[in-house]
Design a protein around this motif. Structure first.
Motif, mmCIF file in Angstrom:
data_model
loop_
_atom_site.group_PDB
_atom_site.id
_atom_site.type_symbol
_atom_site.label_atom_id
_atom_site.label_comp_id
_atom_site.label_asym_id
_atom_site.label_seq_id
_atom_site.Cartn_x
_atom_site.Cartn_y
_atom_site.Cartn_z
ATOM 1 N N ARG A 49 18.222 1.293 1.818
ATOM 2 C CA ARG A 49 18.426 1.698 3.203
ATOM 3 C C ARG A 49 19.796 1.351 3.567
ATOM 4 N N THR A 84 -2.264 -6.063 14.989
ATOM 5 C CA THR A 84 -1.364 -6.383 14.115
ATOM 6 C C THR A 84 -1.394 -7.954 13.997
ATOM 7 N N GLU A 106 -7.005 2.046 12.085
ATOM 8 C CA GLU A 106 -6.815 1.999 13.620
ATOM 9 C C GLU A 106 -6.882 3.465 14.268
ATOM 10 N N PHE A 151 4.394 8.637 5.551
ATOM 11 C CA PHE A 151 4.405 7.380 5.228
ATOM 12 C C PHE A 151 5.584 6.848 4.354
ATOM 13 N N LEU A 201 7.588 -7.286 10.768
ATOM 14 C CA LEU A 201 6.396 -6.984 10.346
ATOM 15 C C LEU A 201 5.439 -6.350 11.786
ATOM 16 N N MET A 251 15.047 9.450 7.576
ATOM 17 C CA MET A 251 15.312 7.930 6.937
ATOM 18 C C MET A 251 16.780 7.987 6.736
ATOM 19 N N THR A 261 4.831 2.611 15.305
ATOM 20 C CA THR A 261 4.516 3.422 14.504
ATOM 21 C C THR A 261 3.062 4.079 14.530
ATOM 22 N N PRO A 292 3.356 -0.062 3.477
ATOM 23 C CA PRO A 292 2.164 -0.761 2.940
ATOM 24 C C PRO A 292 1.128 -0.893 4.207
ATOM 25 N N LEU A 345 -4.123 0.258 6.907
ATOM 26 C CA LEU A 345 -4.442 -0.360 8.373
ATOM 27 C C LEU A 345 -4.369 0.892 9.592
ATOM 28 N N ARG A 373 8.551 1.800 -2.180
ATOM 29 C CA ARG A 373 8.757 1.203 -0.758
ATOM 30 C C ARG A 373 7.762 2.007 0.329
ATOM 31 N N ILE A 374 6.791 2.707 -0.081
ATOM 32 C CA ILE A 374 5.883 3.584 0.691
ATOM 33 C C ILE A 374 5.375 2.575 1.652
ATOM 34 N N TRP A 392 13.485 -8.337 -1.427
ATOM 35 C CA TRP A 392 12.542 -7.268 -1.093
ATOM 36 C C TRP A 392 11.008 -7.425 -2.122
ATOM 37 N N LEU A 421 -1.915 -6.947 3.716
ATOM 38 C CA LEU A 421 -2.299 -5.475 4.295
ATOM 39 C C LEU A 421 -3.422 -4.894 3.424
ATOM 40 N N PHE A 470 11.050 -4.414 5.867
ATOM 41 C CA PHE A 470 11.843 -3.078 6.057
ATOM 42 C C PHE A 470 13.405 -3.075 5.506
ATOM 43 N N ARG A 496 7.475 -8.185 -0.513
ATOM 44 C CA ARG A 496 6.721 -6.961 -0.766
ATOM 45 C C ARG A 496 5.423 -7.439 -1.189
ATOM 46 N N GLY A 507 4.543 -2.398 12.475
ATOM 47 C CA GLY A 507 3.154 -1.957 12.700
ATOM 48 C C GLY A 507 2.695 -1.511 14.014
HETATM 49 C C1 HEM Z 1 0.882 5.730 11.508
HETATM 50 C C2 HEM Z 1 1.493 4.448 11.228
HETATM 51 C C3 HEM Z 1 2.573 4.282 10.369
HETATM 52 C C4 HEM Z 1 3.466 4.963 9.929
HETATM 53 C C5 HEM Z 1 3.488 6.707 10.130
HETATM 54 C C6 HEM Z 1 4.547 4.144 9.103
HETATM 55 C C7 HEM Z 1 5.658 4.865 8.348
HETATM 56 C C8 HEM Z 1 6.225 4.293 7.607
HETATM 57 C C9 HEM Z 1 7.538 4.806 6.936
HETATM 58 C C10 HEM Z 1 7.813 6.205 6.796
HETATM 59 C C11 HEM Z 1 8.092 3.674 6.228
HETATM 60 C C12 HEM Z 1 9.324 3.743 5.305
HETATM 61 C C13 HEM Z 1 8.662 4.044 3.884
HETATM 62 C C14 HEM Z 1 9.829 4.421 2.737
HETATM 63 O O1 HEM Z 1 10.929 3.789 2.766
HETATM 64 O O2 HEM Z 1 9.501 5.081 1.642
HETATM 65 C C15 HEM Z 1 7.257 2.532 6.618
HETATM 66 C C16 HEM Z 1 7.674 1.251 5.888
HETATM 67 C C17 HEM Z 1 7.139 0.132 6.254
HETATM 68 N N1 HEM Z 1 5.825 0.012 7.204
HETATM 69 FE FE1 HEM Z 1 4.922 1.574 8.140
HETATM 70 N N2 HEM Z 1 3.931 3.140 9.078
HETATM 71 C C18 HEM Z 1 2.950 3.070 9.845
HETATM 72 C C19 HEM Z 1 2.357 1.801 10.107
HETATM 73 C C20 HEM Z 1 2.387 0.492 9.587
HETATM 74 C C21 HEM Z 1 1.853 -0.461 9.839
HETATM 75 C C22 HEM Z 1 0.356 -0.817 10.666
HETATM 76 C C23 HEM Z 1 2.307 -1.687 9.223
HETATM 77 C C24 HEM Z 1 1.945 -3.105 9.329
HETATM 78 C C25 HEM Z 1 1.146 -3.812 10.059
HETATM 79 C C26 HEM Z 1 3.455 -1.093 8.761
HETATM 80 C C27 HEM Z 1 4.543 -2.009 7.968
HETATM 81 C C28 HEM Z 1 5.781 -1.305 7.286
HETATM 82 C C29 HEM Z 1 6.542 -1.936 6.554
HETATM 83 C C30 HEM Z 1 6.535 -3.521 6.343
HETATM 84 C C31 HEM Z 1 7.511 -1.263 5.981
HETATM 85 C C32 HEM Z 1 8.613 -1.459 4.818
HETATM 86 C C33 HEM Z 1 8.107 -1.279 3.632
HETATM 87 C C34 HEM Z 1 9.251 -1.561 2.485
HETATM 88 O O3 HEM Z 1 10.517 -1.322 3.072
HETATM 89 O O4 HEM Z 1 8.970 -1.971 1.504
HETATM 90 N N3 HEM Z 1 3.635 0.333 8.838
HETATM 91 N N4 HEM Z 1 6.174 2.880 7.384
#
Ligand code: HEM
Length: 506
Positions: free
Chosen positions: A90, A172, A438, A422, A284, A356, A291, A430, A434, A427-428, A114, A125, A107, A118, A288
């Protein structure tokens, strides 16, 4: 420079080989400030998408002295996302801005740090955890229903984003930290009011000429400071209570993310400080809540714009769960094909992460351009998903496209590889399972129990970036639906599978 030669796998015609970032096409920007005045932080995604239309799959912009390369070709984007964490990361400005306010978790983590984080977050989750969490999710959905019944009875205006953020904060925090703030039934300001100031405060700081707030605090910076302090206080209380609970019940395995973090710290004798715990936990929560709440808000907005589709979803929900008022069993969440198709279509057009910010960790060639290590990139995640060549009728709203197609329609472009709400690769997100749980629980409850009346106050619902993209000015009035007239009239509908690559089965 020895560029990586993965371009071979994805030959794309433009531009000519071995250009340098500064030779790429791009809009004119004056010296020193570059394009800062042409890109408003709240509309950054729209401007970049407009320029991609004009300057192609790879172009350059400048924010102050920093040159950025913008990528909109979905195959290249997939490849970039997959080659993390070793070849891309990033954008370090993101990490810097988050660190500065003490919110630094998965993130913004990179490399080995990481990898370690992770594993813990993915376990917290996992689908297994979601299955045992479902009763709590049901109870929280019932609270939201009571809140909205109250609003309907009092003919009150519903601020959709705010109510849904209260819901996602409650969910969350229960799942990840084992505490129930019950913001849905707490009148007045709650933790969610602090959280909602953090996104806009950070967004401003991504698009400034220099970090002026290190010299002078303007009112938005003071608002951000207050919100972060208030959030810290709330999270500190939770961490203390968790430590006490664990001390009183030794020998138990972790039941949530926070307990897992504390145990790892203890077992590894790691030097995870309270500040680190606070940073990880807060991030976190931030990742969560907005988004998921804003994705649901966009879907609710589209319910009001497409009443016939809303009626069809309602029939699907009635057939599946009546006479219950909401989902009763986890498995039911996998049997709402048209609702899922509708959600996919909204996420295609209104993804909360339309772009991004990344950077290269080594010299790399992208589309014939040599990017030295440290080159800053913007990848446009939404752009390809709205293009005619990937989805027939590109920017038209058509949930049907996500359902199995009748014979003869199979040749229409439907490229699920270009649909990445997502993210993708290691790094999709996680939290996607959930989030989808929801979304289905809340929307099934909404369709089953309420009629919707949008209220515009003369203002159009607009896209606004605040780290994630939210619908601005989204208000509704709700009316209770008479459930007597809504028992199923026929056997439950056959369960259509969604088209490959876009299913979110739990
Ligand atoms: C509709 C809901 C959500 C969308 C659209 C969304 C979308 C995203 C996207 C686009 C990324 C970046 C992925 C990448 O770099 O390839 C991301 C990362 C992340 N999301 Fe979500 N997210 C959602 C819900 C959540 C929820 C509910 C949680 C946890 C409670 C969460 C926790 C995280 C975390 C911790 C990351 C970083 C992952 C990493 O860098 O390894 N997200 N999300």
């Amino acid at each position: 420079m020895q560029p990586k030669d993965w371009q071979k796998d994805f030959p794309v015609a433009e531009p000519q080989p071995f250009t340098q970032p500064h030779e790429l096409p791009g809009p004119y920007g004056p010296p020193l400030i570059g394009h800062l005045l042409q890109i408003s932080s709240e509309q950054s995604h729209l401007t970049l998408e407009r320029w991609a239309e004009r300057y192609g799959s790879l172009f350059q912009i400048r924010l102050g002295r920093s040159r950025l390369v913008v990528v909109s070709d979905h195959k290249v984007i997939q490849r970039i996302l997959e080659q993390r964490p070793q070849s891309f990361r990033r954008n370090c400005v993101i990490e810097d801005r988050f660190s500065e306010i003490g919110i630094n978790g998965l993130f913004t983590a990179e490399g080995e740090d990481w990898r370690r984080q992770r594993r813990t977050v993915v376990a917290a989750l996992s689908r297994t955890r979601l299955a045992s969490f479902f009763p709590r999710l049901k109870a929280t959905t019932a609270r939201l229903q009571r809140r909205w019944e109250g609003a309907a009875d009092g003919n009150q205006l519903v601020d959709v984003c705010r109510d849904l953020t209260r819901f996602t904060v409650d969910v969350t925090m229960q799942l990840a930290f084992g505490v129930d703030p019950n913001t849905l039934e707490t009148p007045g300001p709650v933790i969610q009011r602090h959280l909602e100031k953090i996104g806009p405060g950070l967004q401003r700081r991504f698009f400034t000429l220099f970090p002026y707030w290190r010299l002078i605090r303007l009112p938005p910076d003071r608002a951000l400071d207050r919100a972060v302090k208030a959030l810290d206080r709330e999270v500190e209380v939770i961490i203390r209570a968790t430590r006490e609970h664990m001390a009183a019940h030794p020998g138990h395995g972790p039941t949530n993310f926070l307990e897992a973090m504390l145990m790892i710290a203890e077992h590894e004798g790691s030097n995870l400080t309270s500040a680190d715990l606070l940073a990880h936990t807060s991030q976190l929560l931030l990742a969560g809540e907005d988004t998921t709440a804003y994705t649901m808000s966009w879907i609710v907005h589209y319910f009001t714009r497409f009443p016939e589709a809303f009626a069809r979803i309602r029939r699907e929900v009635d057939d599946l769960i009546a006479p219950a008022a909401a989902l009763d069993k986890l498995e039911q969440a996998n049997h709402l094909p048209f609702l899922d198709a509708f959600c996919n279509e909204v996420m295609r057009l209104k993804p909360v992460a339309p772009h991004m910010a990344l950077e290269t960790l080594e010299d790399t060639e992208i589309l014939g351009c040599l990017m030295p290590k440290g080159t800053k990139l913007f990848v446009l995640l939404r752009y390809a998903a709205t293009r005619e060549e990937h989805f027939a009728g590109g920017d038209c709203f058509d949930p049907e496209r996500w359902l199995p197609q009748p014979a003869g329609h199979g040749n229409q472009p439907h490229n699920t590889q270009a649909f990445v709400p997502f993210g993708a690769g290691p790094r999709i997100c996680p939290g996607q399972h959930l989030a989808m749980l929801e979304i289905r629980a809340v929307l099934a409850m909404l369709c089953r129990n309420f009629d919707l009346r949008p209220v515009s106050h003369g203002k159009e619902v607009k896209e606004k970036m605040a780290v994630v993209m939210r619908p601005d000015h989204l208000h509704l009035r709700l009316k209770r639906r008479s459930l007597a007239s809504s028992v199923p009239t026929c056997a439950p509908t056959a369960m259509a599978a969604s088209r490959s690559g876009a299913s979110h089965d739990l």
